[in-house]
Design an enzyme around this catalytic site. Structure first.
Site, PDB file in Angstrom:
ATOM      1  CG  ASP A 193      78.265   6.253  98.732  1.00 38.14           C
ATOM      2  OD1 ASP A 193      78.927   6.643  97.743  1.00 38.14           O
ATOM      3  OD2 ASP A 193      78.779   5.763  99.746  1.00 38.14           O
ATOM      4  CG  ASP A 204      81.635   8.337  94.474  1.00 41.62           C
ATOM      5  OD1 ASP A 204      81.781   9.400  95.096  1.00 41.62           O
ATOM      6  OD2 ASP A 204      82.240   7.292  94.769  1.00 41.62           O
ATOM      7  CD  GLU A 205      79.795  11.180  99.415  1.00 41.28           C
ATOM      8  OE1 GLU A 205      78.885  11.027 100.257  1.00 41.28           O
ATOM      9  OE2 GLU A 205      81.005  11.144  99.699  1.00 41.28           O
TER      10      GLU A 205
END
Length: 364
Positions: free
Chosen positions: A18, A116-117
């Site tokens: 993350d 973003d993860e």
């Protein structure tokens, strides 16, 4: 007696990565003068008449209680000195692609959850490294050295625990949850920290006197099923650290789209068509990224009075041609009844997706 069998696969090695305050971190990286200052990604409410929402913010801004989905107006009221940045989503996408290429050095079994993860299954990784923690550290090192950003990592034997672990120590943390530690780890967590347990379920659990993982562990399976149906069994398993959901490197996308909300209403046809063009090109680029083609083009229009219209056209052949998407979306707009109210949102989406076919023209 258990209603559903409990099977707990603890042999896998799963990492959840993350990125830390991703959009804001990219802006800080590119403008060092922002470091140490509260940064909010979102329209400045002083320029939009108070409209707009926070996309994300850095950790400095979070000290003031600012968070994603908060109105920009409230964010400003909480921290008048906050620096508002509209955001450059093309840049963020480029950085996200760079990070995904780093993941692919270690394993092809990567399931992106957002820009973003992502989850990574490193049980059988490309480098033959036995330690998932070592791989997580290498990924953190590579991202910092090559991209200039930090990320938090969670390592465990399933996705549920790995994601909880990545949240445990931020920013730039790394948390390992072993199978022998899972129950102790979960017991201390507030029930609202359990991913997949929504606000209404949390309220219902609180009404039942369940506030922590330890509380949930003590509740019989049938009691949870009586209150929550099949989801009750999921809760029963979560309390025991059981989740066998695979990391899906080939997640099926049902649609790919792009939409924009405008602080200044659109009235002129030239402006409207220009924005349709931007969205169409964005959709074409995303189709290219995901190696997809589509057949149905959907235009979404929201007017100043919040009236929302959607209309779709299905093409005879698959495409991801930007000019064709733009043309069809523009034609859809022309077919709509005139509305004197200005436009506050435009969106273009492609559905009926299929994997890339080699003999189809893919010119953008």
């Amino acid at each position: 007696m258990l209603i559903f069998p409990l099977i707990n696969d603890t042999s896998r090695k799963i990492i959840h990565i993350d990125m830390d305050a991703f959009f804001a971190a990219v802006e800080e990286r590119d403008n060092p003068a922002l470091k140490g200052k509260p940064v909010v990604i979102g329209k400045d409410p002083r320029e939009t008449g108070g409209r707009g929402v926070v996309s994300t913010c850095n950790y400095e801004a979070r000290k003031y209680g600012i968070h994603s989905a908060m109105s920009s107006k409230e964010a400003y009221e909480r921290c008048p000195k906050a620096i508002f940045i509209s955001g450059n989503y093309e840049k963020y996408r480029t950085v996200g692609d760079q990070i995904r290429r780093i993941f692919k050095r270690y394993t092809d079994v990567v399931e992106p959850m957002s820009i973003d993860e992502a989850y990574l299954d490193v049980t059988d990784n490309k480098l033959g490294i036995k330690s998932a923690v070592k791989i997580a550290k290498l990924i953190q090192h590579d991202i910092w050295k090559e991209v200039g950003l930090t990320c938090s990592a969670g390592v465990s034997y399933n996705k549920f625990l790995a994601k909880l672990a990545s949240d445990f120590e931020k920013p730039h943390g790394l948390t390992l949850v072993l199978k022998e530690d899972a129950l102790c780890f979960l017991a201390k967590l507030p029930i609202e920290k359990f991913h997949g347990v929504g606000k209404k379920s949390v309220e219902k659990l609180h009404d039942m006197g369940i506030y922590t993982g330890q509380d949930l562990l003590a509740v019989p399976e049938m009691t949870l099923i009586d209150h929550f149906g099949r989801f009750g069994f999921d809760l029963y398993r979560k309390a025991r650290g059981i989740s066998n959901s695979p990391v899906k490197s080939d997640r099926i996308r049902k649609s790919i789209g792009s939409e924009r909300t405008y602080a200044k209403l659109l009235y002129q046809e030239t402006d409207i068509k220009a924005e349709i063009s931007k969205n169409a090109k964005r959709v074409a680029a995303l189709l290219q990224d995901h190696k997809k083609l589509g057949k149905t083009i959907v235009l979404k229009v929201r007017y100043a009075d919040f009236t929302t219209l959607t209309k779709r056209v299905t093409l005879p052949e698959l495409t991801r041609n930007a000019a064709q998407i733009e043309q069809v979306a523009g034609d859809i707009f022309d077919s709509l009844s005139e509305n004197p109210a200005g436009i506050r949102l435009l969106g273009v989406t492609m559905t009926n997706l299929e994997d890339k076919v080699a003999d189809i023209s893919l010119d953008l």
